[in-house]
Design a protein around this motif. Structure first.
Motif, mmCIF file in Angstrom:
data_model
loop_
_atom_site.group_PDB
_atom_site.id
_atom_site.type_symbol
_atom_site.label_atom_id
_atom_site.label_comp_id
_atom_site.label_asym_id
_atom_site.label_seq_id
_atom_site.Cartn_x
_atom_site.Cartn_y
_atom_site.Cartn_z
ATOM 1 N N THR A 72 1.271 0.787 -0.967
ATOM 2 C CA THR A 72 2.594 0.321 -1.371
ATOM 3 C C THR A 72 3.564 0.309 -0.204
ATOM 4 O O THR A 72 4.414 -0.575 -0.095
ATOM 5 N N SER A 73 3.445 1.289 0.695
ATOM 6 C CA SER A 73 4.370 1.372 1.834
ATOM 7 C C SER A 73 4.287 0.141 2.712
ATOM 8 O O SER A 73 5.279 -0.282 3.307
ATOM 9 N N PHE A 74 3.102 -0.484 2.791
ATOM 10 C CA PHE A 74 2.976 -1.682 3.603
ATOM 11 C C PHE A 74 3.621 -2.887 2.932
ATOM 12 O O PHE A 74 4.136 -3.775 3.605
ATOM 13 N N LEU A 75 3.581 -2.941 1.617
ATOM 14 C CA LEU A 75 4.140 -4.086 0.909
ATOM 15 C C LEU A 75 5.628 -4.243 1.181
ATOM 16 O O LEU A 75 6.141 -5.359 1.278
ATOM 17 N N PHE A 76 6.336 -3.120 1.326
ATOM 18 C CA PHE A 76 7.754 -3.191 1.676
ATOM 19 C C PHE A 76 7.928 -3.766 3.084
ATOM 20 O O PHE A 76 8.766 -4.641 3.321
#
Length: 428
Positions: free
Chosen positions: A354-358
């Motif tokens: 999820t951290s990469f999606l931001f």
């Protein structure tokens, strides 16, 4: 009441400044007064038409006296209501009249005669054209190469590592035919990316040549082969600095070339969680070194048939602190977009948290539209099998790409940089 096609009515509603009007509809507006004192009963109405007041000439005459924004908003709202009502009343099809009008406008735009320009006596379509013939492109690339200086032409040809190596180790005077071939190939990539617009493509072409000289792309590619070259003292010292910087940065194995797909395209491999630091100059040069190496490996593996590479990133363990600063990421993406058009076939991002999606949501606006279309997120084993089963053979895949992949050797920076020729990948 008079009827007119929907697309014409919507056009009138958007551009006419007129008093608010009320539509007569026997199904939903029986109690709404019309502009005339006695409304005329409306017969069965086709789905592509809607009724309007017969006083349209009166409305046109007074168009300067009413607030445009208020009228336009009102008319669009009432138009949608009328269309919905007619759909129910007359059993209209699922395709709305409004969609019909929008499609018709798009069709009109697409069938407009494309603008043509003339450069150096060669006619070609501008960006409004959807197609430029191969013969026109070939003629334009010849013109682009002819317009270069001899130094620029040589630099453009050296975008091919095979040509670069021959030119620095052999007799460059016997390579004129190859020089023309590779300079044209670079010109074609820029011309195709600009849809045949000569002036724009020529500017990009020259800027890319300038970028290669200023960045010393040749030096980055040759620095680990210095012992095979006859270098002057200054060049030898510069190459030694390149070797030191690249080896220091790449010992973590963040990015390197490993394997190739079934078409011979080298795999530019990214381990996103192995980021070491974000030194602006050498973070970009490290990435460019490996990008150029993937291009060179593709050229060798496919015997020159392929010019594109495949990018596969492993985001297992990725945290927010592994993401490069936006300014650095944007700068690198801009350099690729301006100087390497048409070089990436597909980008696969695996196991993205999820951290990469931001981070991706912030980076995406700075990536070209065509490049964004090439990015594919792959997370489940089923997706991996679906995407890579026909793309990469098991002997060229790491286990995190495909179950049973045979590329299991741990990255060895000295073997990759010192013992492996530039146009080969790691563990090849």
């Amino acid at each position: 009441a008079t009827t007119i096609p929907v697309f014409l009515f919507v056009h009138i509603a958007r551009v006419t400044i007129a008093p608010l009007i009320t539509f007569y509809n026997p199904a939903t507006h029986a109690s709404t007064p019309a502009l005339t004192s006695t409304p005329t009963p409306t017969p069965s109405i086709p789905s592509a038409s809607i009724p309007i007041s017969t006083s349209i000439q009166h409305l046109l005459a007074k168009r300067k006296s009413t607030n445009t924004r208020t009228l336009s908003t009102h008319l669009k709202r009432r138009t949608n209501q009328s269309i919905a009502s007619h759909r129910i009343h007359s059993g209209a099809s699922k395709t709305s009249a409004l969609t019909f009008s929008r499609t018709q406008r798009q069709s009109q735009r697409q069938t407009q005669t494309p603008v043509q320009t003339m450069t150096g006596g060669i006619s070609f379509f501008s960006s409004s054209s959807r197609h430029v013939s191969e013969s026109d492109l070939a003629a334009l690339t010849t013109r682009m190469v002819e317009d270069l200086t001899e130094e620029e032409r040589e630099c453009a040809a050296r975008s091919s590592f095979d040509y670069l190596w021959k030119s620095v180790t052999g007799d460059a005077d016997n390579l004129k035919e190859e020089q023309l071939k590779h300079a044209k190939a670079m010109a074609m990539r820029h011309l195709e990316s600009k849809k045949g617009q000569y002036d724009v493509a020529m500017g990009k072409y020259r800027n890319a040549i300038k970028f290669r000289k200023e960045t010393d792309v040749d030096g980055l590619r040759l620095c680990f082969h210095a012992k095979d070259l006859n270098l002057d003292a200054d060049t030898a010292a510069r190459y030694a600095t390149y070797r030191e910087k690249l080896e220091s940065r790449m010992d973590s194995g963040r990015v390197f070339v490993m394997g190739h797909d079934k078409c011979g395209r080298a795999i530019y491999t990214i381990y996103a969680a192995r980021t070491k630091d974000f030194d602006q100059e050498w973070f970009i040069k490290e990435s460019l070194y490996n990008f150029e190496r993937a291009i060179a490996a593709t050229e060798r593996q496919s015997k020159g048939r392929e010019q594109q590479i495949t990018v596969i990133g492993n985001y297992t363990g990725f945290k927010s602190h592994h993401a490069a600063p936006m300014s650095l990421s944007n700068e690198f993406m801009e350099k690729l977009r301006q100087n390497y058009p048409g070089r990436v076939k597909r980008v696969y991002l695996l196991n993205t948290p999820t951290s990469f999606l931001f981070f991706w949501s912030l980076l995406k606006p700075f990536i070209g539209t065509e490049t964004r279309k090439k990015v594919q997120f792959v997370n489940s084993e089923r997706q991996k099998k679906q995407e890579f089963g026909d793309l990469v053979s098991l002997d060229q895949a790491a286990p995190w790409m495909l179950v049973g992949g045979n590329k299991t050797k741990s990255f060895d920076v000295k073997q990759y940089l010192h013992d492996t020729r530039f146009d080969h990948g790691f563990d090849s």
